[in-house]
Motif scaffolding. Structure first.
Motif, PDB file in Angstrom:
ATOM      1  N   LEU A 142       1.665  44.175  -7.421  1.00 48.84           N
ATOM      2  CA  LEU A 142       0.604  44.366  -8.402  1.00 48.84           C
ATOM      3  C   LEU A 142       1.004  43.637  -9.674  1.00 48.84           C
ATOM      4  CD1 LEU A 142      -1.493  47.409  -9.249  1.00 48.84           C
ATOM      5  CD2 LEU A 142      -0.077  46.491 -11.073  1.00 48.84           C
ATOM      6  N   ILE A 143       0.160  42.723 -10.115  1.00 49.98           N
ATOM      7  CA  ILE A 143       0.409  41.983 -11.359  1.00 49.98           C
ATOM      8  C   ILE A 143      -0.764  42.267 -12.286  1.00 49.98           C
ATOM      9  CG2 ILE A 143       0.760  39.722 -12.408  1.00 49.98           C
ATOM     10  CD1 ILE A 143       1.756  38.783  -9.595  1.00 49.98           C
ATOM     11  N   THR A 144      -0.482  42.752 -13.486  1.00 48.47           N
ATOM     12  CA  THR A 144      -1.570  43.192 -14.358  1.00 48.47           C
ATOM     13  C   THR A 144      -1.259  42.889 -15.815  1.00 48.47           C
ATOM     14  OG1 THR A 144      -2.947  45.101 -14.959  1.00 48.47           O
ATOM     15  CG2 THR A 144      -0.617  45.533 -14.565  1.00 48.47           C
TER      16      THR A 144
ATOM     17  N   PHE B 184      10.348  51.564  -6.038  1.00 42.65           N
ATOM     18  CA  PHE B 184       9.487  50.475  -6.493  1.00 42.65           C
ATOM     19  C   PHE B 184      10.171  49.758  -7.642  1.00 42.65           C
ATOM     20  CE2 PHE B 184       8.134  54.255  -8.835  1.00 42.65           C
ATOM     21  CZ  PHE B 184       8.087  53.816 -10.153  1.00 42.65           C
ATOM     22  N   GLY B 185       9.891  48.463  -7.754  1.00 40.76           N
ATOM     23  CA  GLY B 185      10.420  47.679  -8.857  1.00 40.76           C
ATOM     24  C   GLY B 185       9.315  47.407  -9.861  1.00 40.76           C
ATOM     25  N   ILE B 186       9.671  47.334 -11.124  1.00 36.04           N
ATOM     26  CA  ILE B 186       8.685  47.048 -12.171  1.00 36.04           C
ATOM     27  C   ILE B 186       9.356  46.189 -13.232  1.00 36.04           C
ATOM     28  CG2 ILE B 186       9.197  49.261 -13.326  1.00 36.04           C
ATOM     29  CD1 ILE B 186       6.235  49.259 -14.252  1.00 36.04           C
ATOM     30  N   GLU B 187       8.637  45.160 -13.684  1.00 34.14           N
ATOM     31  CA  GLU B 187       9.209  44.254 -14.676  1.00 34.14           C
ATOM     32  C   GLU B 187       8.095  43.586 -15.477  1.00 34.14           C
ATOM     33  OE1 GLU B 187      11.133  40.845 -12.935  1.00 34.14           O
ATOM     34  OE2 GLU B 187       9.757  40.837 -11.242  1.00 34.14           O
TER      35      GLU B 187
ATOM     36  N   GLY C 244     -10.825  43.065 -15.245  1.00 37.65           N
ATOM     37  CA  GLY C 244     -11.118  44.305 -15.952  1.00 37.65           C
ATOM     38  C   GLY C 244     -10.109  44.611 -17.033  1.00 37.65           C
ATOM     39  N   ILE C 245      -9.907  45.867 -17.306  1.00 39.26           N
ATOM     40  CA  ILE C 245      -9.144  46.287 -18.480  1.00 39.26           C
ATOM     41  C   ILE C 245      -7.641  46.097 -18.335  1.00 39.26           C
ATOM     42  CG2 ILE C 245      -8.801  48.719 -17.833  1.00 39.26           C
ATOM     43  CD1 ILE C 245      -9.729  49.301 -20.837  1.00 39.26           C
ATOM     44  N   GLY C 246      -7.136  46.031 -17.096  1.00 34.80           N
ATOM     45  CA  GLY C 246      -5.706  45.838 -16.900  1.00 34.80           C
ATOM     46  C   GLY C 246      -4.883  47.033 -17.341  1.00 34.80           C
ATOM     47  N   MET C 247      -3.556  46.905 -17.220  1.00 33.88           N
ATOM     48  CA  MET C 247      -2.655  48.008 -17.580  1.00 33.88           C
ATOM     49  C   MET C 247      -1.417  47.498 -18.298  1.00 33.88           C
ATOM     50  SD  MET C 247      -2.706  50.457 -14.177  1.00 33.88           S
ATOM     51  CE  MET C 247      -2.684  49.102 -13.005  1.00 33.88           C
ATOM     52  N   SER C 248      -0.898  48.353 -19.163  1.00 27.50           N
ATOM     53  CA  SER C 248       0.374  48.071 -19.831  1.00 27.50           C
ATOM     54  C   SER C 248       1.522  48.545 -18.943  1.00 27.50           C
ATOM     55  CB  SER C 248       0.430  48.799 -21.173  1.00 27.50           C
ATOM     56  OG  SER C 248       0.472  50.211 -20.952  1.00 27.50           O
ATOM     57  N   TYR C 249       2.739  48.282 -19.367  1.00 22.67           N
ATOM     58  CA  TYR C 249       3.939  48.694 -18.626  1.00 22.67           C
ATOM     59  C   TYR C 249       3.936  50.208 -18.417  1.00 22.67           C
ATOM     60  CZ  TYR C 249       8.910  48.329 -17.253  1.00 22.67           C
ATOM     61  OH  TYR C 249      10.108  48.351 -16.558  1.00 22.67           O
ATOM     62  N   ASP C 250       3.693  50.944 -19.494  1.00 25.61           N
ATOM     63  CA  ASP C 250       3.711  52.411 -19.401  1.00 25.61           C
ATOM     64  C   ASP C 250       2.553  52.941 -18.563  1.00 25.61           C
ATOM     65  OD1 ASP C 250       6.008  52.582 -20.913  1.00 25.61           O
ATOM     66  OD2 ASP C 250       4.921  52.848 -22.811  1.00 25.61           O
ATOM     67  N   GLU C 251       1.404  52.261 -18.640  1.00 30.87           N
ATOM     68  CA  GLU C 251       0.255  52.694 -17.840  1.00 30.87           C
ATOM     69  C   GLU C 251       0.495  52.477 -16.354  1.00 30.87           C
ATOM     70  OE1 GLU C 251      -3.479  52.117 -20.940  1.00 30.87           O
ATOM     71  OE2 GLU C 251      -2.703  50.383 -19.849  1.00 30.87           O
ATOM     72  N   VAL C 252       1.198  51.407 -16.011  1.00 31.74           N
ATOM     73  CA  VAL C 252       1.543  51.181 -14.604  1.00 31.74           C
ATOM     74  C   VAL C 252       2.446  52.303 -14.106  1.00 31.74           C
ATOM     75  CG1 VAL C 252       2.777  49.682 -12.995  1.00 31.74           C
ATOM     76  CG2 VAL C 252       1.240  48.685 -14.699  1.00 31.74           C
ATOM     77  N   LEU C 253       3.436  52.650 -14.904  1.00 31.55           N
ATOM     78  CA  LEU C 253       4.325  53.757 -14.516  1.00 31.55           C
ATOM     79  C   LEU C 253       3.549  55.059 -14.360  1.00 31.55           C
ATOM     80  CD1 LEU C 253       7.515  53.181 -16.723  1.00 31.55           C
ATOM     81  CD2 LEU C 253       7.313  52.932 -14.238  1.00 31.55           C
TER      82      LEU C 253
ATOM     83  N   ASP D 145      -0.604  40.409 -24.772  1.00 32.24           N
ATOM     84  CA  ASP D 145      -0.126  39.117 -24.282  1.00 32.24           C
ATOM     85  C   ASP D 145       1.004  39.289 -23.267  1.00 32.24           C
ATOM     86  OD1 ASP D 145       1.787  40.076 -25.966  1.00 32.24           O
ATOM     87  OD2 ASP D 145       1.930  38.280 -27.228  1.00 32.24           O
ATOM     88  N   LYS D 146       1.318  40.533 -22.927  1.00 33.40           N
ATOM     89  CA  LYS D 146       2.371  40.816 -21.959  1.00 33.40           C
ATOM     90  C   LYS D 146       1.768  41.295 -20.644  1.00 33.40           C
ATOM     91  CE  LYS D 146       6.060  42.032 -25.222  1.00 33.40           C
ATOM     92  NZ  LYS D 146       7.004  43.094 -25.640  1.00 33.40           N
ATOM     93  N   ALA D 147       2.377  40.883 -19.548  1.00 31.36           N
ATOM     94  CA  ALA D 147       1.924  41.302 -18.225  1.00 31.36           C
ATOM     95  C   ALA D 147       3.034  42.096 -17.536  1.00 31.36           C
ATOM     96  CB  ALA D 147       1.522  40.099 -17.386  1.00 31.36           C
ATOM     97  N   VAL D 148       2.660  42.765 -16.457  1.00 31.47           N
ATOM     98  CA  VAL D 148       3.595  43.626 -15.729  1.00 31.47           C
ATOM     99  C   VAL D 148       3.480  43.329 -14.236  1.00 31.47           C
ATOM    100  CG1 VAL D 148       4.345  46.004 -15.320  1.00 31.47           C
ATOM    101  CG2 VAL D 148       3.152  45.433 -17.436  1.00 31.47           C
ATOM    102  N   ARG D 149       4.616  43.324 -13.571  1.00 29.86           N
ATOM    103  CA  ARG D 149       4.642  43.154 -12.114  1.00 29.86           C
ATOM    104  C   ARG D 149       5.266  44.392 -11.483  1.00 29.86           C
ATOM    105  NH1 ARG D 149       8.321  41.345  -8.358  1.00 29.86           N
ATOM    106  NH2 ARG D 149       7.429  40.347  -6.490  1.00 29.86           N
ATOM    107  N   TRP D 150       4.562  44.967 -10.509  1.00 28.99           N
ATOM    108  CA  TRP D 150       5.027  46.158  -9.776  1.00 28.99           C
ATOM    109  C   TRP D 150       5.119  45.772  -8.305  1.00 28.99           C
ATOM    110  CZ3 TRP D 150       3.373  49.034  -5.652  1.00 28.99           C
ATOM    111  CH2 TRP D 150       3.815  50.361  -5.526  1.00 28.99           C
TER     112      TRP D 150
END
Length: 643
Positions: free
Chosen positions: A144-146, A165-168, A83-92, A152-157
């Motif tokens: 969570l990996i999105t 929680f960790g986020i990178e 689906g649409i996925g999320m950016s770093y800020d959207e995950v936060l 072209d960037k992904a985020v891991r929570w």
């Protein structure tokens, strides 16, 4: 350039809620999978909607699916989507908090509950809606990996639900989201969520109607081609089949609203509602209709059994999803639903709708206007057709919201008025309709009487009702703040005018002009003593037992409305009220005698203030000078008790 990486703490209230969710829903563990699949379905819906205006966003990955991967060796379960996925800020924003608009209300409900058992119930948590966080019921750690569509960037929570929680930033080959649950160890008699049959059963029960394939790899027997078979010494094949893993779709994907309602069970309706709304409570009722004619569309609409905590938050979403030929167009379609029906959840599927529709087009679209009109009509019919017990449950949750429609939906004002319920001076603990009130009116009664305020006991014992009670007239007791706006919009019902018991002349009895003349001079004196606080002193048409009360002119602001405005921090216009006095009360002739004996007596000023304070207290208000009031009452008691 270094990638972003950080560890954050959950806010205190979020951690509280997380602990409650983990501990309270242990007996409803399988709900987590429904929630994750619903989230994945929502993510695909959003991407499909966005692709209507940005078709290139899909790239070469246009086959939507939700994949479940169970790994018994690692004891993990993964739910992924494209689906649409999320950016770093959207995950936060979306994963770092829980339904933030309702958090304060949820905690308030917890504080108001008498025992922990009252708090830890699925029903209470179901009203709050926690979705993703239900994963922690079964998982000791959640990853969570999105990757957002077009990025072209992904985020891991990652979190263990222990307060942080960790986020990178990370790498992911394609758009979409993977949620990986590191499952808690289970006992022998507990469900194992890595077992194929367990996963099948949950999806069949909770997610069979999800619009996208929910797939997993299953082990099957496959025939071995004859040329590949291994033969024994007798030239016979050792095996004719072999074990292979194949992708299998676990859900039927049948749009429940597109089926004939006689073929849909109550349980299927309930499960679809829970998928749609993320509410864990069963709906109160629903309506499923296909409208045919010059235009065709299908609606499946639900009335929830419980109001969500964010019902009165401005940013909350509406509950209607819009489809065209079973293709998702838009969630939270406000154009199909007025604000006062914002609690309704459901789906509208309009085959003739433009797939590239925008909110601006929706507002002008003739078909949408027609659908909206019928949605409102069917919901109001559904509410009007409920039995007494069911409607009482509904009204306790949503009555305040429905009342808003009187002010905004003039076309349906009469139908909305029929839905109103109030306690009255005669009904005790029961609510009655306006129709019941009119049916119970005395033959000579011309108007519907009401009084507004925030305390039922204060209202039913209000001095303003004394003459009405003597006439045996019923009075509506309006204790909901929104009732102040109701009385502005609903000026009559069934050709009977609504009249406030505390404003204007009631004109129940013919005034005694002789007594009025007798007290004119005294009333002028009292008015002079209270010049800065009241605009008039007059003989009361309301009082029979009490000595004084405050009233207003027909179009003045009520005392309760003034109180509401001040409580909300708004500046209420200064409106002086009328002090009404009961000329038949034994005290008034004595004050009159004192006035005639000594017009300049200081006691007249004290008694004037006392009459005003008594009127204020009688309507549940606060006196300006409590100590002075207490002192004067003490002196009067001392005089009265002299032997």
């Amino acid at each position: 350039m270094e990638s972003r990486k950080e560890t954050r703490q959950f806010k205190t209230e979020i951690q509280q809620l997380l602990n409650i969710i983990i501990n309270s829903l242990y007996s409803h563990k399988d709900i987590f999978l429904r929630e994750l699949i619903s989230n994945a379905s929502d993510a695909i819906d959003k991407l499909r909607f966005k692709s209507q205006t940005e078709p290139d966003i899909l790239g070469d990955d246009a086959e939507f699916k939700i994949r479940i991967i169970a790994d018994k060796d690692k004891n993990t379960l993964e739910v992924s989507d494209n689906g649409i996925g999320m950016s770093y800020d959207e995950v936060l924003e979306n994963i770092g908090t829980i339904a933030k608009s309702g958090t304060a209300d949820f905690l308030k409900a917890i504080e108001q509950s008498k025992t922990r058992e009252d708090v830890l119930t699925p029903e209470l948590i179901g009203q709050f809606g926690v979705g993703f966080y239900s994963s922690f019921i079964v998982a000791e750690k959640v990853e969570l990996i999105t990757r957002a569509a077009g990025s072209d960037k992904a985020v891991r929570w990652e979190s263990t639900g222990d307060g942080s929680f960790g986020i990178e930033e990370t790498v992911k080959d394609s758009r979409g989201t993977r949620v990986i649950l590191h499952l808690k160890k289970t006992e022998k008699d507990e469900e194992n969520f890595t077992e194929e049959w367990t996963i099948r059963n949950i999806i069949k029960k909770h997610s069979d109607f999800v619009a996208y394939p929910v797939v997993t790899d299953v082990e099957k027997d496959e025939p071995i081609p004859e040329k590949e078979q291994v033969l024994d010494k007798d030239n016979k094949p050792v095996n004719t089949t072999r074990k292979v893993r194949q992708e299998e779709t676990l859900n039927s994907m049948k749009a429940i609203w597109a089926r004939d309602k006689k073929d849909v069970s109550d349980e299927e309706y309930k499960e679809f509602y829970k998928h749609l709304s993320h509410d864990w409570n069963d709906p109160l009722t629903h309506v499923h209709l296909r409208l045919e004619g010059t235009t065709e569309y299908t609606m499946l609409l639900y009335i929830p059994s419980k109001a969500p905590f964010d019902m009165f938050h401005y940013e909350r979403k509406h509950g209607i999803q819009l489809y065209c030929k079973r293709v998702f167009i838009m969630e939270s379609c406000k154009e199909l639903l007025p604000e006062y029906l914002r609690f309704v959840k459901g789906v509208v599927d309009a085959p003739d709708l433009n797939l590239n529709v925008s909110r601006e087009i929706l507002q002008q679209d003739r078909l949408v206007k027609n659908i909206r009109k019928n949605v409102i009509k069917k919901i109001l019919e559904l509410l009007a057709g409920m039995d007494k017990e069911q409607y009482e449950k509904f009204y306790a949750e949503f009555g305040s919201v429905v009342k808003e429609g009187l002010h905004t939906d003039w076309e349906n004002k009469d139908k909305i008025a029929d839905l109103l319920r109030y306690k009255t001076s005669k009904s005790g603990d029961k609510f009655i309709s306006l129709q019941d009130y009119v049916s119970n009116m005395k033959a000579e009664q011309k108007e519907i009487y009401y009084i507004t305020g925030d305390n039922l006991s204060t209202l039913i014992n209000s001095p303003h009702l004394e003459s009405l009670k003597e006439k045996d007239y019923e009075v509506l007791l309006m204790t909901d703040p929104v009732d102040e706006w109701v009385t502005m919009s609903l000026t009559e019902y069934k050709e009977k005018k609504l009249r406030s018991a505390e404003k204007g002349e009631l004109e129940l009895d013919k005034a005694d002009d002789k007594k009025k003349d007798e007290y004119t001079a005294l009333f002028d004196c009292i008015k002079s003593n209270l010049e800065s606080k009241i605009k008039e002193v007059k003989q009361s048409s309301r009082l029979k037992e009490s000595l004084s009360c405050l009233s207003g002119d027909d179009y003045d602001m009520s005392a309760y409305m003034e109180k509401l405005l001040k409580a909300s921090g708004q500046k209420a216009p200064e409106v002086k009220r009328v002090l009404e006095l009961n000329v038949n009360h034994p005290v008034l002739p004595k004050i009159k005698a004192l006035f005639e004996k000594d017009k300049d007596s200081e006691k007249l000023k004290d008694y004037s203030s006392l009459l005003l304070d008594m009127a204020v207290i009688g309507e549940g208000g606060k006196v300006e000078n409590p100590s002075q009031f207490s002192k004067m009452v003490g002196e009067l008691m001392s005089e009265a008790l002299k032997v």
